[in-house]
Enzyme design. Structure first.
Site, PDB file in Angstrom:
ATOM      1  CG  HIS A 153      37.946  45.883  31.036  1.00 14.85           C
ATOM      2  ND1 HIS A 153      39.556  46.523  31.005  1.00 14.85           N
ATOM      3  CD2 HIS A 153      37.644  45.715  31.467  1.00 14.85           C
ATOM      4  CE1 HIS A 153      39.596  46.011  32.037  1.00 14.85           C
ATOM      5  NE2 HIS A 153      38.277  45.575  32.648  1.00 14.85           N
ATOM      6  CG  LEU A 154      34.248  52.003  26.883  1.00 13.81           C
ATOM      7  CD1 LEU A 154      34.359  53.563  27.333  1.00 13.81           C
ATOM      8  CD2 LEU A 154      33.583  50.908  26.310  1.00 13.81           C
ATOM      9  CG  ASP A 182      40.329  45.779  36.371  1.00 10.52           C
ATOM     10  OD1 ASP A 182      40.372  45.283  37.650  1.00 10.52           O
ATOM     11  OD2 ASP A 182      39.883  45.815  35.356  1.00 10.52           O
ATOM     12  CG  ASP A 200      36.197  43.013  34.936  1.00 12.31           C
ATOM     13  OD1 ASP A 200      35.878  43.340  34.035  1.00 12.31           O
ATOM     14  OD2 ASP A 200      36.815  41.296  35.469  1.00 12.31           O
ATOM     15  CG  HIS A 204      39.905  39.731  25.270  1.00 12.70           C
ATOM     16  ND1 HIS A 204      40.550  40.995  25.586  1.00 12.70           N
ATOM     17  CD2 HIS A 204      38.373  39.352  26.617  1.00 12.70           C
ATOM     18  CE1 HIS A 204      41.202  39.755  27.020  1.00 12.70           C
ATOM     19  NE2 HIS A 204      40.047  39.500  27.333  1.00 12.70           N
TER      20      HIS A 204
HETATM   21  N1  LIG Z   1      38.397  40.311  33.727  1.00 12.38           N
HETATM   22  C1  LIG Z   1      39.144  40.061  33.152  1.00 12.38           C
HETATM   23  O1  LIG Z   1      39.141  38.876  32.737  1.00 12.38           O
HETATM   24  N2  LIG Z   1      40.027  40.373  31.986  1.00 12.38           N
HETATM   25  C2  LIG Z   1      40.125  41.892  32.119  1.00 12.38           C
HETATM   26  C3  LIG Z   1      41.451  42.804  33.094  1.00 12.38           C
HETATM   27  C4  LIG Z   1      41.284  41.600  33.946  1.00 12.38           C
HETATM   28  O2  LIG Z   1      41.088  41.803  35.230  1.00 12.38           O
HETATM   29  O3  LIG Z   1      42.235  40.422  33.963  1.00 12.38           O
HETATM   30  C5  LIG Z   1      40.718  42.157  30.365  1.00 12.38           C
HETATM   31  O4  LIG Z   1      40.826  43.980  30.564  1.00 12.38           O
HETATM   32  O5  LIG Z   1      40.057  41.533  30.227  1.00 12.38           O
END
Ligand SMILES: NC(=O)N[C@@H](CC(=O)O)C(=O)O
Length: 437
Positions: free
Chosen positions: A61-62, A153, A306, A310
């Site tokens: 996730h970028l 996703d 993954d 955040h």
């Molecule tokens: N893997 C995660 O816990 N989070 C992912 C998306 C998701 O799969 O809920 C995200 O984009 O933050």
């Protein structure tokens, strides 16, 4: 263009040799290439270092566009290079969602400008990840970004008819649907793995069957329409059994596991520390054992990070309010070394297979996951398997600090990364540069 002489490195952990990287490719391999080096050649002392094909992540996730406070293409791909990656797949749950040719081209272009790794955008399966109608899959495939992996996703494509249509549609351009397997009705309000610990803590559980039921349905759908399915972040022993069964029937299914699911369990939720909150949730120790065994025997094809950055306001709060997700690009290889190599479950060729060769094949990424041979593109990672280091979130390259490994001693360290013969990382540090576009 500068060249590099890697002295005494061990390709896939084999006997020490020299590697000469020149003009973007592996120009020579041999016992003593010192006389081939000219004034332009940077010599790297590789004694004791293992050389792997550059790592390829299927699941990053970028956050750009839309959540540049959490990560940008620049910061996320710099973190990827620091972690030994030379290519990453950028997930589609951005804002706006990567569901059109315009957005995937934007992400692809930002990746080229940053120049740390090759960025392969993932296209959303459904418009706005809403699960109602298919996105413009063909336009994304035909775009400059050449999308081959499609995923909602963060959300499951839970409508069986839509999933069937997506599987059928992507066949036209050799694409794959990467499913986030989560039955939504079984996971309403879920906060952690459903088991003994959730019972004690009184938190709403995310049962294993919510993942397994979707995987079972999807492998049957993939078989029915003769299409390629990839299962994101497999987290339960039952999911492993279903994938194993499907493969034995000849279903064209592949699966990935995250580093955190190879080492962490739901016991950590007793701390109520939101760094351990993730989707799918941390499971039981018997699930961890099954995932390691499945990665070792090839039932699970790939390790995928993954990496889900955040900002602190979404993580430094009480458990119920916290966002799900962990960073992972800069710790992935160390976790694999500790859980798979040092335990004897995988040798270095196995690590190369699960972290480079197979992810490249699944994503149809050209130029990566190649053999370490003369003439091949010099996309390489140099690893010191003996190094030990402690994770300090403030010193990582990612713009976010939600690593579950803060303060933990990691095994093995990325010393250098090369993208088409150019060092993106040397002595463990990213090398600033700009790619010409
Ligand atoms: N893997 C995660 O816990 N989070 C992912 C998306 C998701 O799969 O809920 C995200 O984009 O933050």
């Amino acid at each position: 263009m500068s060249s590099y002489l890697l002295r005494g490195v061990r390709p896939l952990g084999g006997d020490p040799t020299d590697l000469l990287l020149r003009d973007g490719v592996i120009a020579a391999i041999g016992p003593d290439l010192g006389s081939d080096a000219d004034d332009e050649t940077t010599v790297v002392d590789g004694a004791g270092l293992v050389v792997l094909p550059g790592l390829v992540d299927l699941h990053t996730h970028l956050r750009e566009p839309g959540r540049e406070d959490a990560e940008t293409v620049e910061s996320g791909t710099r973190a990827a290079a620091a972690g030994g990656f030379t290519a990453v797949h950028a997930m589609a749950n951005t804002d706006p969602v990567a569901d059109t040719a315009g957005v995937v081209e934007q992400v692809w272009r930002l990746g080229r400008e940053a120049g740390w790794v090759d960025v392969r955008p993932v296209g959303a399966v459904t418009v706005g990840l809403a699960g109602e109608r298919l996105a413009e899959l063909g336009a994304m495939a035909d775009s400059a970004a050449q999308v081959r992996v499609f995923s909602d996703d963060g959300h499951c494509v839970d409508d069986a008819v839509l999933m069937r249509r997506a599987l059928e549609y992507v066949k036209a351009f050799d694409g794959v649907v990467a499913q986030h397997a989560q039955e939504p009705r079984l996971t309403v309000g879920a906060q952690m793995h459903e088991g003994d610990v959730s019972g004690v803590l009184g938190l709403t559980g995310w049962p294993a069957v919510a993942e397994e039921a979707i995987i079972a349905r999807d492998v049957l759908l993939a078989e029915h329409v003769g299409s390629r399915l990839h299962v994101c972040h497999v987290s339960t022993a039952g999911s492993v059994e279903i994938v194993r069964w499907a493969k034995s029937r000849g279903v064209d299914v592949t699966a990935e596991v995250t580093p955190h699911h190879l080492v962490l369990t739901d016991e950590l939720v007793r701390t109520y520390d939101p760094r351990f909150k993730v989707n799918p949730p941390l499971r039981s120790s018997s699930d961890v054992e099954a995932l390691r065994a499945a990665l070792a025997d090839g039932t699970i094809d790939a390790v995928a990070t993954d990496h889900a950055p955040h900002p602190s306001e979404d993580k430094d709060c009480e458990w119920l309010a916290a966002a799900m997700g962990m960073t992972g690009l800069e710790t992935a290889l160390s976790v694999v070394i500790e859980t798979m190599v040092e335990t004897g479950l995988l040798d270095w060729a196995g690590v190369a297979d699960r972290m480079s060769v197979r992810p490249s094949a699944i994503g149809r990424v050209s130029g990566h996951g190649r053999a370490i041979e003369v003439g091949e593109p010099a996309n390489l990672t140099l690893v010191d398997p003996q190094a030990r280091w402690t994770v300090d979130p403030a010193r990582q390259q990612t713009a976010s600090r939600n690593t579950p490994f803060a303060g933990r001693e990691m095994h093995g360290r990325v010393v250098a990364t090369f993208l088409r013969g150019r060092a993106t990382v040397l002595e463990g540090q990213p090398i600033e540069h700009r790619e010409l576009v």
